[in-house]
Design a protein around this motif. Structure first.
Motif, short mmCIF file in Angstrom:
data_model
loop_
_atom_site.label_atom_id
_atom_site.label_comp_id
_atom_site.label_asym_id
_atom_site.label_seq_id
_atom_site.Cartn_x
_atom_site.Cartn_y
_atom_site.Cartn_z
N ALA A 106 18.81 -10.79 -7.48
CA ALA A 106 19.05 -9.40 -7.06
C ALA A 106 18.04 -9.05 -5.98
N ASP A 107 18.34 -8.04 -5.19
CA ASP A 107 17.48 -7.66 -4.08
C ASP A 107 16.08 -7.22 -4.52
N ASP A 108 15.99 -6.66 -5.73
CA ASP A 108 14.69 -6.16 -6.19
C ASP A 108 13.93 -7.19 -7.02
N VAL A 109 14.43 -8.42 -7.07
CA VAL A 109 13.77 -9.49 -7.84
C VAL A 109 13.13 -10.47 -6.87
N GLY A 110 11.81 -10.62 -6.97
CA GLY A 110 11.10 -11.52 -6.07
C GLY A 110 11.03 -12.94 -6.60
N ILE A 111 10.87 -13.07 -7.92
CA ILE A 111 10.70 -14.38 -8.55
C ILE A 111 11.50 -14.41 -9.84
N ILE A 112 12.22 -15.50 -10.05
CA ILE A 112 12.89 -15.75 -11.33
C ILE A 112 12.27 -17.03 -11.90
N ALA A 113 11.69 -16.91 -13.07
CA ALA A 113 10.97 -18.04 -13.67
C ALA A 113 11.73 -18.62 -14.85
N PRO A 114 11.58 -19.92 -15.10
CA PRO A 114 12.14 -20.52 -16.31
C PRO A 114 11.16 -20.38 -17.47
N ARG A 115 11.59 -20.78 -18.63
CA ARG A 115 10.66 -20.91 -19.75
C ARG A 115 10.07 -22.32 -19.69
N VAL A 116 8.76 -22.39 -19.62
CA VAL A 116 8.08 -23.67 -19.47
C VAL A 116 7.77 -24.24 -20.85
#
Length: 292
Positions: A106-116
């Protein structure tokens, strides 16, 4: 939405790297491999063929993780990619990791992280929500918005290694962009063999302090990593002192210090590395003040 992957290399374990590349290349449009002066680069290139979907970027020397990440992001941006999945050389993505994260672009999301998930520890079967808003994901596995990377001026190359991810994460949040962890997107990562420290458990139970009732873990990182963390964490906290909870930062640093100098190998060397790092952090802070 064009998505690529970027992997930073420095003397990688070849078989693990091959697993890494094979796991991610079917999930993205292209994989960039940036080598930071590895002596075994010829072996790596013979193992992983350069081609339409694999592209090598070669540095003569190790110029640090921050510069390497900026080079990967710059190459991706110039080739028209919208997002990059940044990976450590010893990380391996689950087969659907990128697809799970893609849903939350989405436009307001800078980073999407996984579960490590740490290979050296047992995976906890927790009842987790689909997504969580988080503050400091590690760089490995993150799906980063390249437009936002560009707007923020990239990663801070003064830091070289350690806290590079903290700094970028915090700047994303300060720009009023979100960081989301997708718990069904799994990244298998090797953080190092953790050493369990139960020394404080007795005091936690005796004094009724909940945070001390559980064992701490330490990873026995090298002396040079200890130096860079000590240097960079002070610099990081100064840069973002108006945004961070300084009491929490001081408690976290104190816990890290105690674990380093009392419960790890090479205690004296690490103590001197911390002192040296603290001294050198002042130079970084002075240089940063000049930019304000």
């Amino acid at each position: 939405m064009k998505i690529c992957a970027g992997i930073v290399l420095y003397e990688p374990e070849k078989e693990r790297l091959l697993q890494n590349v094979e796991a991610i290349k079917s999930q993205v449009d292209k994989v960039f491999l940036l080598d930071n002066g590895s002596k075994n680069i010829d072996d790596i290139k013979s193992l992983i063929a350069d081609g339409e979907k694999i592209s090598f970027i070669l540095n003569d020397n190790n110029e640090g993780i921050a510069k390497a990440l900026n080079q990967l992001c710059a190459s991706s941006y110039e080739e028209g990619f919208d997002y990059i999945v940044t990976l450590d050389q010893d990380s391996v993505a689950d087969e659907n990791m990128v697809e799970e994260m893609r849903h939350y672009i989405a436009d307001d999301v800078g980073i999407i992280a996984p579960r490590v998930v740490d290979d050296y520890e047992k995976e906890k079967n927790e009842d987790l929500p689909l997504t969580e808003e988080i503050e400091r994901p590690v760089t490995s596995g993150c799906l980063t918005n390249l437009k936002i990377w560009k707007e923020l001026g990239g990663f801070d190359e003064k830091m070289f290694i350690d806290c590079v991810d903290f700094d970028f994460d915090t700047r994303v949040l300060k720009a009023q962009k979100r960081i989301i962890r997708v718990n069904r997107a799994i990244l298998h990562h090797r953080l190092g063999k953790a050493k369990e420290v139960k020394f404080f458990v007795f005091f936690g139970k005796f004094l009724g302090i909940e945070k001390l009732k559980k064992p701490f873990y330490t990873y026995n990182h090298s002396v040079i990593r200890t130096y860079y963390y000590a240097r960079n964490i002070k610099y990081y906290i100064f840069k973002h002192k108006d945004f961070l909870d300084l009491k929490t930062e001081k408690r976290t640093y104190f816990k890290w210090f105690i674990l380093k100098v009392f419960f790890e190998d090479q205690k004296i060397k690490k103590l001197f590395a911390i002192i040296k790092g603290n001294i050198h952090s002042k130079k970084l802070i002075r240089e940063y003040k000049k930019t304000l």
